[in-house]
Design a protein around this motif. Structure first.
Motif, PDB file in Angstrom:
ATOM      1  N   ILE A 126       0.871  -1.336   0.014  1.00  0.00           N
ATOM      2  CA  ILE A 126      -0.070   0.081   0.172  1.00  0.00           C
ATOM      3  C   ILE A 126       0.901   1.356   0.063  1.00  0.00           C
ATOM      4  O   ILE A 126       0.348   2.244  -0.658  1.00  0.00           O
ATOM      5  CB  ILE A 126      -0.802   0.054   1.135  1.00  0.00           C
ATOM      6  N   LYS A 130       0.291   4.180  -2.708  1.00  0.00           N
ATOM      7  CA  LYS A 130      -0.221   5.528  -2.258  1.00  0.00           C
ATOM      8  C   LYS A 130       1.038   6.394  -2.709  1.00  0.00           C
ATOM      9  O   LYS A 130       0.574   7.750  -3.265  1.00  0.00           O
ATOM     10  CB  LYS A 130      -0.289   5.840  -0.655  1.00  0.00           C
ATOM     11  N   ASN A 131       2.082   6.118  -2.802  1.00  0.00           N
ATOM     12  CA  ASN A 131       3.218   6.785  -3.488  1.00  0.00           C
ATOM     13  C   ASN A 131       2.839   7.191  -4.798  1.00  0.00           C
ATOM     14  O   ASN A 131       2.997   8.278  -5.465  1.00  0.00           O
ATOM     15  CB  ASN A 131       4.415   6.131  -3.185  1.00  0.00           C
ATOM     16  N   LEU A 133      -0.143   7.306  -6.290  1.00  0.00           N
ATOM     17  CA  LEU A 133      -1.449   8.009  -6.295  1.00  0.00           C
ATOM     18  C   LEU A 133      -0.850   9.517  -6.183  1.00  0.00           C
ATOM     19  O   LEU A 133      -1.417  10.541  -6.547  1.00  0.00           O
ATOM     20  CB  LEU A 133      -2.246   7.590  -5.581  1.00  0.00           C
ATOM     21  N   ASN A 134      -0.110   9.655  -5.128  1.00  0.00           N
ATOM     22  CA  ASN A 134       0.381  11.106  -4.868  1.00  0.00           C
ATOM     23  C   ASN A 134       1.304  11.599  -5.837  1.00  0.00           C
ATOM     24  O   ASN A 134       1.421  13.004  -6.156  1.00  0.00           O
ATOM     25  CB  ASN A 134       0.739  11.127  -3.407  1.00  0.00           C
ATOM     26  N   PHE A 157      -8.589  -0.848  -0.195  1.00  0.00           N
ATOM     27  CA  PHE A 157      -9.576   0.445  -0.545  1.00  0.00           C
ATOM     28  C   PHE A 157     -10.988   0.230  -0.401  1.00  0.00           C
ATOM     29  O   PHE A 157     -11.782   1.040  -0.423  1.00  0.00           O
ATOM     30  CB  PHE A 157      -9.002   1.005  -1.876  1.00  0.00           C
ATOM     31  N   GLU A 182      -6.598   9.594  -2.657  1.00  0.00           N
ATOM     32  CA  GLU A 182      -6.364   8.307  -2.311  1.00  0.00           C
ATOM     33  C   GLU A 182      -7.571   7.629  -2.199  1.00  0.00           C
ATOM     34  O   GLU A 182      -7.567   6.324  -1.622  1.00  0.00           O
ATOM     35  CB  GLU A 182      -5.350   8.172  -0.950  1.00  0.00           C
TER      36      GLU A 182
END
Length: 192
Positions: A126, A130-131, A133-134, A157, A182
């Motif tokens: 995860i 997340k990395n 997505l950001n 999610f 996220e």
């Protein structure tokens, strides 16, 4: 209403690959799997792709490498996206494997001897998701993946993605995940 700056992740589960005990990382696609790669590539060819990442396992990379070649994008490999290690180097019957996977989705801390729990896999995978997505907001990403780790990521999610979902996935398979930040907005299956 159109949501601006959504990020799309295409999870592409690897094509068929004959199981060989002890060769998780290196086993290649079967002849049928190689044929299916052409179909996966055809589905993805008309999509704008900004980034392609993968599990380090050969069968996952083989499934997406033709897309990467066609789009002139280098595949970035993340060790953290490897398939879940369900157990140690010992044999189990298919029934025992199914039961262990089902139990693990009911209790995310459950694991077999020398295996990973769902929580273990989420703790390593995860942060990568997340990395992505950001750092790639508004972009489109392909992830070359595996059935168990893909379902575990989706489960993080949206808890409705669990054992029954995993059991009904195919090799190969393609899922389009749309995120706002996220937050997972939708999942759509592309593979027929």
């Amino acid at each position: 209403m159109r949501i601006v700056n959504t990020t799309t992740i295409y999870m592409i589960r690897h094509a068929k690959s004959p199981f060989v005990l002890g060769q998780e990382r290196t086993r290649e696609l079967s002849p049928e799997g190689i044929i299916d790669v052409k179909k996966v590539t055809a589905i993805m060819n008309n999509k704008k792709i900004d980034l392609i990442v993968s599990s380090p396992y050969k069968r996952a990379i083989q499934t997406i490498e033709e897309i990467a070649t066609n789009k002139d994008i280098e595949v970035t490999v993340y060790e953290q996206l490897r398939e879940r290690q369900l157990k140690g180097a010992y044999k189990l019957t298919e029934n025992e494997i199914q039961k262990a996977i089902k139990t693990s989705f009911e209790d995310i801390d459950f694991h077999l001897t020398d295996g990973e729990s769902i929580r273990d896999v989420q703790n390593r995978a995860i942060p990568v998701i997340k990395n992505l997505l950001n750092n790639y907001k508004g972009k489109t990403i392909i992830i070359g993946t595996h059935g168990n780790v893909m379902t575990i990521i989706m489960n993080y999610f949206n808890k409705s993605y669990g054992y029954e979902f995993w059991k009904n996935t195919s090799k190969p398979d393609i899922y389009k995940l749309v995120f706002s930040g996220e937050k997972l907005l939708s999942i759509h299956r592309l593979w027929e």
